[in-house]
Design a protein around this motif. Sequence first.
Motif, PDB file in Angstrom:
ATOM      1  N   GLU A 181       0.807  -1.226   0.000  1.00  0.00           N
ATOM      2  CA  GLU A 181       0.000   0.000   0.000  1.00  0.00           C
ATOM      3  C   GLU A 181       0.842   1.279   0.000  1.00  0.00           C
ATOM      4  N   PRO A 182       1.939   1.371   0.758  1.00  0.00           N
ATOM      5  CA  PRO A 182       2.736   2.602   0.728  1.00  0.00           C
ATOM      6  C   PRO A 182       3.337   2.918  -0.640  1.00  0.00           C
ATOM      7  N   PHE A 183       3.388   1.928  -1.535  1.00  0.00           N
ATOM      8  CA  PHE A 183       3.929   2.156  -2.872  1.00  0.00           C
ATOM      9  C   PHE A 183       2.850   2.643  -3.837  1.00  0.00           C
ATOM     10  N   GLY A 184       1.614   2.779  -3.348  1.00  0.00           N
ATOM     11  CA  GLY A 184       0.505   3.187  -4.202  1.00  0.00           C
ATOM     12  C   GLY A 184      -0.275   2.024  -4.772  1.00  0.00           C
ATOM     13  N   ALA A 185       0.103   0.798  -4.433  1.00  0.00           N
ATOM     14  CA  ALA A 185      -0.573  -0.395  -4.959  1.00  0.00           C
ATOM     15  C   ALA A 185      -1.821  -0.717  -4.146  1.00  0.00           C
ATOM     16  N   THR A 186      -2.873  -1.080  -4.847  1.00  0.00           N
ATOM     17  CA  THR A 186      -4.129  -1.464  -4.197  1.00  0.00           C
ATOM     18  C   THR A 186      -4.541  -2.888  -4.541  1.00  0.00           C
ATOM     19  N   ASN A 187      -3.799  -3.515  -5.447  1.00  0.00           N
ATOM     20  CA  ASN A 187      -4.158  -4.854  -5.894  1.00  0.00           C
ATOM     21  C   ASN A 187      -2.918  -5.711  -6.102  1.00  0.00           C
ATOM     22  N   VAL A 188      -3.097  -7.011  -5.956  1.00  0.00           N
ATOM     23  CA  VAL A 188      -1.998  -7.947  -6.182  1.00  0.00           C
ATOM     24  C   VAL A 188      -2.549  -9.218  -6.819  1.00  0.00           C
TER      25      VAL A 188
ATOM     26  N   HIS B 293       7.561 -20.579 -14.348  1.00  0.00           N
ATOM     27  CA  HIS B 293       7.773 -19.330 -13.636  1.00  0.00           C
ATOM     28  C   HIS B 293       6.492 -18.912 -12.919  1.00  0.00           C
ATOM     29  N   VAL B 294       6.658 -18.027 -11.939  1.00  0.00           N
ATOM     30  CA  VAL B 294       5.526 -17.426 -11.237  1.00  0.00           C
ATOM     31  C   VAL B 294       5.537 -15.928 -11.517  1.00  0.00           C
ATOM     32  N   GLY B 295       4.373 -15.381 -11.837  1.00  0.00           N
ATOM     33  CA  GLY B 295       4.249 -13.942 -12.028  1.00  0.00           C
ATOM     34  C   GLY B 295       3.695 -13.307 -10.760  1.00  0.00           C
ATOM     35  N   PHE B 296       4.351 -12.260 -10.291  1.00  0.00           N
ATOM     36  CA  PHE B 296       3.922 -11.529  -9.086  1.00  0.00           C
ATOM     37  C   PHE B 296       3.689 -10.085  -9.510  1.00  0.00           C
ATOM     38  N   SER B 297       2.430  -9.659  -9.520  1.00  0.00           N
ATOM     39  CA  SER B 297       2.097  -8.316  -9.999  1.00  0.00           C
ATOM     40  C   SER B 297       1.382  -7.496  -8.934  1.00  0.00           C
ATOM     41  N   ILE B 298       1.755  -6.218  -8.841  1.00  0.00           N
ATOM     42  CA  ILE B 298       1.029  -5.261  -8.016  1.00  0.00           C
ATOM     43  C   ILE B 298       0.608  -4.117  -8.926  1.00  0.00           C
ATOM     44  N   ALA B 299      -0.504  -3.473  -8.588  1.00  0.00           N
ATOM     45  CA  ALA B 299      -0.997  -2.398  -9.454  1.00  0.00           C
ATOM     46  C   ALA B 299      -1.864  -1.433  -8.668  1.00  0.00           C
ATOM     47  N   GLY B 300      -2.046  -0.242  -9.242  1.00  0.00           N
ATOM     48  CA  GLY B 300      -2.874   0.784  -8.637  1.00  0.00           C
ATOM     49  C   GLY B 300      -2.979   1.964  -9.581  1.00  0.00           C
ATOM     50  N   GLU B 301      -3.534   3.062  -9.089  1.00  0.00           N
ATOM     51  CA  GLU B 301      -3.658   4.252  -9.931  1.00  0.00           C
ATOM     52  C   GLU B 301      -2.296   4.879 -10.222  1.00  0.00           C
ATOM     53  N   ARG B 302      -1.411   4.832  -9.214  1.00  0.00           N
ATOM     54  CA  ARG B 302      -0.067   5.376  -9.409  1.00  0.00           C
ATOM     55  C   ARG B 302       0.908   4.666  -8.483  1.00  0.00           C
ATOM     56  N   LEU B 303       1.986   4.146  -9.050  1.00  0.00           N
ATOM     57  CA  LEU B 303       2.982   3.423  -8.265  1.00  0.00           C
ATOM     58  C   LEU B 303       4.264   4.223  -8.130  1.00  0.00           C
ATOM     59  N   GLU B 304       4.938   4.054  -7.024  1.00  0.00           N
ATOM     60  CA  GLU B 304       6.244   4.663  -6.781  1.00  0.00           C
ATOM     61  C   GLU B 304       7.092   3.629  -6.048  1.00  0.00           C
ATOM     62  N   LEU B 305       8.084   3.083  -6.748  1.00  0.00           N
ATOM     63  CA  LEU B 305       8.938   2.037  -6.180  1.00  0.00           C
ATOM     64  C   LEU B 305      10.400   2.426  -6.350  1.00  0.00           C
ATOM     65  N   SER B 306      11.066   2.691  -5.248  1.00  0.00           N
ATOM     66  CA  SER B 306      12.497   2.986  -5.299  1.00  0.00           C
ATOM     67  C   SER B 306      13.271   1.688  -5.469  1.00  0.00           C
ATOM     68  N   PRO B 307      14.541   1.748  -5.862  1.00  0.00           N
ATOM     69  CA  PRO B 307      15.349   0.524  -5.957  1.00  0.00           C
ATOM     70  C   PRO B 307      15.373  -0.266  -4.649  1.00  0.00           C
ATOM     71  N   GLU B 308      15.428   0.447  -3.511  1.00  0.00           N
ATOM     72  CA  GLU B 308      15.455  -0.231  -2.220  1.00  0.00           C
ATOM     73  C   GLU B 308      14.116  -0.926  -1.947  1.00  0.00           C
ATOM     74  N   ASN B 309      13.013  -0.244  -2.304  1.00  0.00           N
ATOM     75  CA  ASN B 309      11.699  -0.854  -2.122  1.00  0.00           C
ATOM     76  C   ASN B 309      11.530  -2.087  -3.002  1.00  0.00           C
ATOM     77  N   LYS B 310      12.047  -2.024  -4.228  1.00  0.00           N
ATOM     78  CA  LYS B 310      11.953  -3.182  -5.116  1.00  0.00           C
ATOM     79  C   LYS B 310      12.750  -4.357  -4.557  1.00  0.00           C
ATOM     80  N   LYS B 311      13.889  -4.061  -3.963  1.00  0.00           N
ATOM     81  CA  LYS B 311      14.714  -5.114  -3.368  1.00  0.00           C
ATOM     82  C   LYS B 311      13.983  -5.789  -2.206  1.00  0.00           C
ATOM     83  N   ASN B 312      13.383  -4.989  -1.332  1.00  0.00           N
ATOM     84  CA  ASN B 312      12.652  -5.548  -0.192  1.00  0.00           C
ATOM     85  C   ASN B 312      11.375  -6.250  -0.633  1.00  0.00           C
TER      86      ASN B 312
END
Length: 279
Positions: free
Chosen positions: A71-78, A172-191
């Motif tokens: 949620e802090p990244f702007g994602a509302t769905n997974v 493979h497995v696909g892992f997707s998050i989505a929302g109206e607007r996303l903001e993911l820093s390199p550190e957030n993507k790593k975590n």
Amino acid sequence: MHCRSFWPVSWPCFLLHRETSKIVVMSNHWILPGNPIFPARTLEETQYFLAELEACTTQEELAKVVIRYVEPFGATNVLVGTMPQIGATKRQQIGHILINAWPNDWSARYFSQNYVFKDPTITLVREGLESFFWNEDEVVGLRSGMRVMGEAKEFGLAEGFTMTLPSLGPEHVGFSIAGERLELSPENKKNLALVANFAVYRALRIRHTQQNSSVLKLTAREREVLQLAAEGWKERQIASRLGITDHAIDKYMRSCREKLGSRNTNHAIALALRKGLIS
């Protein structure tokens, strides 16, 4: 702090604070119009969510924890799932879903239109692309997916981010998050990668546990009848093929619904596919 390995050595090994799991309170941010600031997830916070995922016993619980994490990244769905084979039926496609927190109306349209084989994110996960935002050239460059991605925006999935992850099998497995607007820093993507890998592992283990318990409940004949129903056979056709009465087929189907805790036959088929009881 100790390290527990839950999967092959090529997967990340997670460090969990068992005794002193703490939630880090994020600082307040001033949010300027048109320029939202999304807070980061610290490693300590991430470890806390890993511990929460470990405690989950259902796919629904996993979805709730993952949603809270992103949620802090702007994602509302997974949405998380393995890749269906080319030509898979709608029911078989649904059976590949591991974690589902996608808009119901969009899912209904997506599967009714057989978009899974036109979706550029599915194509790129099949190809093994490690991670990508939906607005990157690899996605928008696939013409077959322009309609799919355009329609997704109507359901609040304007921006998305997908990762390709390993599973316990060859696919493979696909892992997707989505929302109206996303903001993911390199550190957030790593975590997020840590959380995603562990969530997939837990989803696969939960499915395996459910599958084992259900296999003990459904008889071989019940699974056979349910498999034929999943392939589109009517009850009378199944009875003719198996050389038994219509009444017997009705009895087997009723037993399947009761044992799987389903509302109707279609729901029973979907649950059986999801548990791996039929294909």
